[in-house]
Scaffold this motif. Structure first.
Motif, short mmCIF file in Angstrom:
data_model
loop_
_atom_site.label_atom_id
_atom_site.label_comp_id
_atom_site.label_asym_id
_atom_site.label_seq_id
_atom_site.Cartn_x
_atom_site.Cartn_y
_atom_site.Cartn_z
N UNK A 330 0.82 -1.21 0.00
CA UNK A 330 0.00 0.00 0.00
C UNK A 330 0.85 1.26 0.00
N UNK A 331 2.11 1.15 0.40
CA UNK A 331 3.02 2.29 0.33
C UNK A 331 3.30 2.66 -1.13
N UNK A 332 3.15 1.67 -2.02
CA UNK A 332 3.45 1.88 -3.44
C UNK A 332 2.20 1.83 -4.33
N UNK A 333 1.17 1.13 -3.89
CA UNK A 333 -0.04 0.96 -4.69
C UNK A 333 -1.23 1.40 -3.84
N UNK A 334 -2.03 2.35 -4.29
CA UNK A 334 -3.18 2.77 -3.47
C UNK A 334 -4.19 1.63 -3.33
N UNK A 335 -4.80 1.56 -2.17
CA UNK A 335 -5.78 0.49 -1.95
C UNK A 335 -6.30 0.47 -0.54
N UNK A 336 -6.90 -0.66 -0.19
CA UNK A 336 -7.56 -0.79 1.11
C UNK A 336 -7.38 -2.20 1.65
N UNK A 337 -7.06 -2.28 2.94
CA UNK A 337 -7.14 -3.54 3.67
C UNK A 337 -8.32 -3.45 4.63
N UNK A 338 -9.00 -4.58 4.82
CA UNK A 338 -10.15 -4.57 5.72
C UNK A 338 -10.13 -5.82 6.59
N UNK A 339 -10.81 -5.74 7.71
CA UNK A 339 -11.00 -6.88 8.59
C UNK A 339 -12.19 -7.70 8.13
N UNK A 340 -12.09 -9.02 8.33
CA UNK A 340 -13.23 -9.92 8.17
C UNK A 340 -13.47 -10.59 9.52
N UNK A 341 -14.61 -10.32 10.11
CA UNK A 341 -14.93 -10.96 11.38
C UNK A 341 -15.08 -12.46 11.22
N UNK A 342 -14.53 -13.21 12.19
CA UNK A 342 -14.63 -14.68 12.15
C UNK A 342 -15.20 -15.23 13.45
N UNK A 343 -15.90 -14.37 14.20
CA UNK A 343 -16.64 -14.86 15.35
C UNK A 343 -15.85 -15.01 16.62
N UNK A 344 -16.52 -15.55 17.61
CA UNK A 344 -15.97 -15.67 18.96
C UNK A 344 -15.07 -16.89 19.06
N UNK A 345 -13.81 -16.70 18.76
CA UNK A 345 -12.82 -17.76 18.88
C UNK A 345 -11.64 -17.23 19.69
N UNK A 346 -10.64 -18.05 19.91
CA UNK A 346 -9.46 -17.55 20.61
C UNK A 346 -8.69 -16.60 19.71
N UNK A 347 -7.72 -15.93 20.28
CA UNK A 347 -7.00 -14.90 19.54
C UNK A 347 -6.16 -15.48 18.41
N UNK A 348 -5.80 -14.60 17.48
CA UNK A 348 -4.87 -14.95 16.41
C UNK A 348 -3.55 -15.43 17.00
N UNK A 349 -2.90 -16.33 16.29
CA UNK A 349 -1.58 -16.86 16.64
C UNK A 349 -1.62 -17.77 17.87
N UNK A 350 -2.77 -18.32 18.19
CA UNK A 350 -2.87 -19.27 19.29
C UNK A 350 -3.16 -20.67 18.75
N UNK A 351 -2.84 -21.69 19.54
CA UNK A 351 -2.98 -23.07 19.10
C UNK A 351 -4.44 -23.50 18.96
N UNK A 352 -5.36 -22.74 19.56
CA UNK A 352 -6.79 -23.10 19.53
C UNK A 352 -7.60 -22.20 18.61
#
Length: 381
Positions: A330-352
């Protein structure tokens, strides 16, 4: 169309670390090969062998829209006990990149059977978690000529949003990050004779303590940044003064200017410690492609306006200190990143981590609709 659930589960079982996504690469190529090929051109690149680019030729192109999906997994041993758990010991899609790829395939499958007005390029990117795969590709001039991208889009899943919810903001969405590695060299000695040694536990401890003042006294209270030392190694036994110490950590900030200033202050602080404690201090600061993810204002406003009226749940969100090498693109190409909700689960980068698969279809539908809308608006130029 493809079976989104089965595709995601297939990918979930074959997680691979950065720059080693060979099985994932082959699976994606198999799925893409099953789609109509009339408007498709598939490309691989030597500099990033596991990457895949797919060009869809538009019927009346005036621009080229890009969509990026990251491919790599994490060195995390999955403990979800799902019937489709990782088959690769010690590695799992604990960050949800299996969902990212599946959504991209769903969008690609639609436009492979419904020719878009404008050109589309899908970038299945290796090495997001480390090695900055996006930077490698961009710096190798992959996105030039027929593969030039005018606008770029991508998502990241988020567990604290309801499944299928789209969320973003104008400006910085994710922080930029830089890895910190610091080595202190003094002189080893007997614990009973400290005057004959140069204790690097003391020097490194003083550095860590003073480090915490950098953000508090150098970054505006209305801005945000963080410096964390997560690893401190020194010494071998209780009665020997440590002549060396090794620190590893990370710094994060919402602007590239703040990150550059934090780096400068760390170097200055290290120089001061070296003089104060009569030791050598070697600092390595490695940012790679992990720039702040800064969404283009005009594009993102259009994205938000569309999503607020589309048949999808939409939320505005605040920036977070998560890092992403999409920021370099995005520093070189204009655009957008967005979040996608995936519900009530444990946090990112966890084993569960176990995202809700009900998020897949709404994301695919929303992006098919938005990209079609964006094509109808015509080129920015």
């Amino acid at each position: 169309m493809i079976d989104l659930i089965q595709t995601r589960r297939d990918l979930h079982q074959i997680p691979e670390l950065a720059l080693n996504e060979t099985e994932t690469h082959d699976y994606l190529l198999q799925v893409i090969a099953q789609l109509p090929q009339t408007w498709l051109t598939v490309r691989t690149i030597k500099v990033l062998p596991t990457a895949i680019l797919v060009h869809i030729t538009g019927s009346q192109p005036t621009q080229t829209l890009g969509y990026r999906a990251d491919m790599d997994a994490l060195p995390v041993d999955e403990t979800t006990e799902l019937p489709f758990s990782s088959t690769h010991a010690g590695i799992s899609h604990a960050c949800g990149h299996d969902l990212h790829m599946t959504v991209a395939l769903g969008i690609l499958a639609h436009f492979a059977t419904h020719q878009p007005k404008d050109n589309l390029i899908f970038f299945f990117q290796p090495a997001e978690e480390s090695h900055s795969g996006g930077k490698i590709a961009y710096d190798a001039d992959v996105f030039t000529g027929d593969w030039h991208i005018d606008e770029l889009y991508g998502l990241h899943d988020r567990p604290n949003l309801p499944a299928g919810t789209i969320a973003t903001r104008i400006g910085t969405l994710f922080a930029g990050t830089s890895e910190i590695t610091i080595d202190f060299t003094g002189r080893t000695g007997h614990a009973a004779f400290p005057q004959a040694a140069n204790d690097m536990v003391v020097a490194a401890s003083a550095f860590v303590t003073q480090l915490q003042s950098i953000v508090a006294r150098n970054i505006a209270p209305t801005a945000s940044a963080v410096i964390t030392i997560g690893k401190f190694e020194a010494g071998t036994i209780r009665n020997v003064i440590a002549g060396a110490a090794h620190l590893e950590g990370t710094l994060r900030g919402f602007t590239q200017e703040d990150i550059a200033y934090l780096k400068q202050r760390i170097q200055e602080l290290a120089s001061g410690i070296a003089k104060s404690y009569n030791c050598d201090v070697h600092v390595t600061l490695e940012q790679g492609g992990y720039y702040p993810v800064v969404n283009d204002a005009a594009i993102t406003q259009d994205f938000i306006t569309y999503m607020q009226t589309a048949p999808v749940d939409f939320e505005r969100t605040e920036p977070v200190m998560t890092g992403e090498d999409f920021g370099y693109l995005l520093h070189h190409i204009p655009g957008t990143m967005f979040w996608l909700g995936v519900g009530d689960t444990t946090e990112l980068h966890t084993s569960t981590f176990n995202p809700d698969e009900h998020a897949l279809q709404p994301a695919v539908n929303a992006m098919i609709g938005y990209l079609t809308h964006r094509m109808q608006k015509g080129s920015r130029s």
